[in-house]
Design a protein around this motif. Structure first.
Motif, short mmCIF file in Angstrom:
data_model
loop_
_atom_site.label_atom_id
_atom_site.label_comp_id
_atom_site.label_asym_id
_atom_site.label_seq_id
_atom_site.Cartn_x
_atom_site.Cartn_y
_atom_site.Cartn_z
N TYR A 6 53.86 -39.58 -28.35
CA TYR A 6 53.93 -39.88 -26.92
C TYR A 6 55.25 -39.40 -26.32
CZ TYR A 6 54.21 -42.72 -22.69
OH TYR A 6 54.37 -43.14 -21.40
N THR A 7 56.35 -39.66 -27.01
CA THR A 7 57.67 -39.26 -26.52
C THR A 7 57.81 -37.74 -26.46
OG1 THR A 7 58.60 -41.25 -27.50
CG2 THR A 7 60.15 -39.53 -26.89
N VAL A 8 57.35 -37.07 -27.51
CA VAL A 8 57.43 -35.61 -27.54
C VAL A 8 56.60 -35.01 -26.42
CG1 VAL A 8 56.83 -33.57 -28.91
CG2 VAL A 8 57.92 -35.53 -30.01
N LEU A 9 55.41 -35.55 -26.20
CA LEU A 9 54.54 -35.03 -25.15
C LEU A 9 55.11 -35.30 -23.76
CD1 LEU A 9 52.00 -33.42 -24.98
CD2 LEU A 9 50.70 -35.52 -24.93
N CYS A 10 55.75 -36.44 -23.55
CA CYS A 10 56.39 -36.72 -22.26
C CYS A 10 57.51 -35.72 -21.97
CB CYS A 10 56.90 -38.15 -22.23
SG CYS A 10 55.62 -39.39 -21.97
N LEU A 65 49.60 -38.54 -18.02
CA LEU A 65 48.98 -37.37 -18.64
C LEU A 65 49.11 -37.41 -20.16
CD1 LEU A 65 47.53 -34.70 -18.16
CD2 LEU A 65 49.76 -33.61 -17.94
N ALA A 66 50.24 -37.90 -20.65
CA ALA A 66 50.44 -37.97 -22.10
C ALA A 66 49.45 -38.93 -22.74
CB ALA A 66 51.87 -38.37 -22.42
N ARG A 67 49.25 -40.11 -22.14
CA ARG A 67 48.30 -41.08 -22.69
C ARG A 67 46.88 -40.53 -22.67
NH1 ARG A 67 50.52 -44.62 -19.24
NH2 ARG A 67 52.42 -45.46 -20.06
N TRP A 68 46.53 -39.84 -21.61
CA TRP A 68 45.20 -39.26 -21.51
C TRP A 68 45.00 -38.16 -22.55
CZ3 TRP A 68 43.70 -34.28 -19.67
CH2 TRP A 68 42.33 -34.13 -19.51
N ALA A 69 46.05 -37.40 -22.82
CA ALA A 69 45.94 -36.29 -23.76
C ALA A 69 45.88 -36.73 -25.21
CB ALA A 69 47.11 -35.32 -23.56
N ILE A 70 46.60 -37.78 -25.57
CA ILE A 70 46.67 -38.15 -26.99
C ILE A 70 45.78 -39.31 -27.37
CG2 ILE A 70 48.93 -37.20 -27.41
CD1 ILE A 70 50.11 -39.90 -26.99
N GLY A 71 45.31 -40.06 -26.41
CA GLY A 71 44.40 -41.16 -26.73
C GLY A 71 45.08 -42.29 -27.47
N ARG A 72 44.47 -42.73 -28.57
CA ARG A 72 44.96 -43.89 -29.30
C ARG A 72 46.09 -43.58 -30.28
NH1 ARG A 72 38.96 -45.78 -30.59
NH2 ARG A 72 38.45 -46.58 -28.54
N SER A 73 46.27 -42.33 -30.60
CA SER A 73 47.27 -41.99 -31.63
C SER A 73 48.66 -41.78 -31.05
CB SER A 73 46.83 -40.73 -32.37
OG SER A 73 46.74 -39.64 -31.47
#
Length: 176
Positions: A6-10, A65-73
């Motif tokens: 999540y942090t990397v994607l943000c 956008l990050a939560r939507w892209a990675i889902g539960r992981s």
């Protein structure tokens, strides 16, 4: 090094938002200088403003956008055995590849435009126009050379920065 996906994607989304905003400001300036029609200027301005609003929204709320892209992981911990210098070397090589591919992708259209303008100046001589069209080709070649140099010389540049900071020499050869 420990972090989460999540942090990397943000961080990546915020970087993309900054790049998007810079590209849109450059496009705004070039469109504004090239276009004389008021209706086209209004359309271009409104599209660029919408793009800038999207870039601002991505900067302020990258988590959506990050939560939507990675889902539960998203909260899985990412551990990497790579050190800081290895990550820096990867970053320089990635930047070099990006510049090289960007230069390659812009070189072909720039050469085509320069050749067309060169043919047109044979019929309608204008030395200023002919000289200015080659600046795009020169820019693409410089970008490709800089990208290739970064791609190939990432290890040496990382070592140079390490020495300039005054850190002791670290041998990064793998041990048996």
């Amino acid at each position: 090094m420990k972090t989460t996906l999540y942090t990397v994607l943000c961080v990546a989304i915020r970087l993309a938002a900054v790049l998007m905003a810079v590209e849109l400001f450059v496009a705004l300036l070039s469109f504004w200088l090239e276009t004389r029609d008021a209706v086209l200027r209004l359309i271009e301005l409104s599209l660029i403003i919408v793009g800038l609003l999207i870039a601002v929204a991505l900067w302020l709320k990258p988590g959506l956008l990050a939560r939507w892209a990675i889902g539960r992981s998203g909260h899985e911990v990412l551990e990497s055995p790579l050190g800081v210098e290895a990550i820096q070397r990867i970053a320089f090589a990635t930047l070099g590849a990006w510049l090289l591919v960007g230069g390659l992708s812009s070189a072909a259209p720039q050469v085509w435009i320069a050749l067309r303008v060169h043919r047109m100046t044979a019929m309608y001589p204008d030395p200023a126009m002919a000289a200015s069209t080659w600046s795009g080709v020169i820019h693409a070649v410089v970008q490709m050379v800089a990208g290739a140099a970064l791609l190939v010389g990432a290890r040496g540049l990382t070592g140079l920065l390490h020495r300039l900071r005054g850190y002791p020499h670290v041998d990064d050869t793998p041990a048996n």
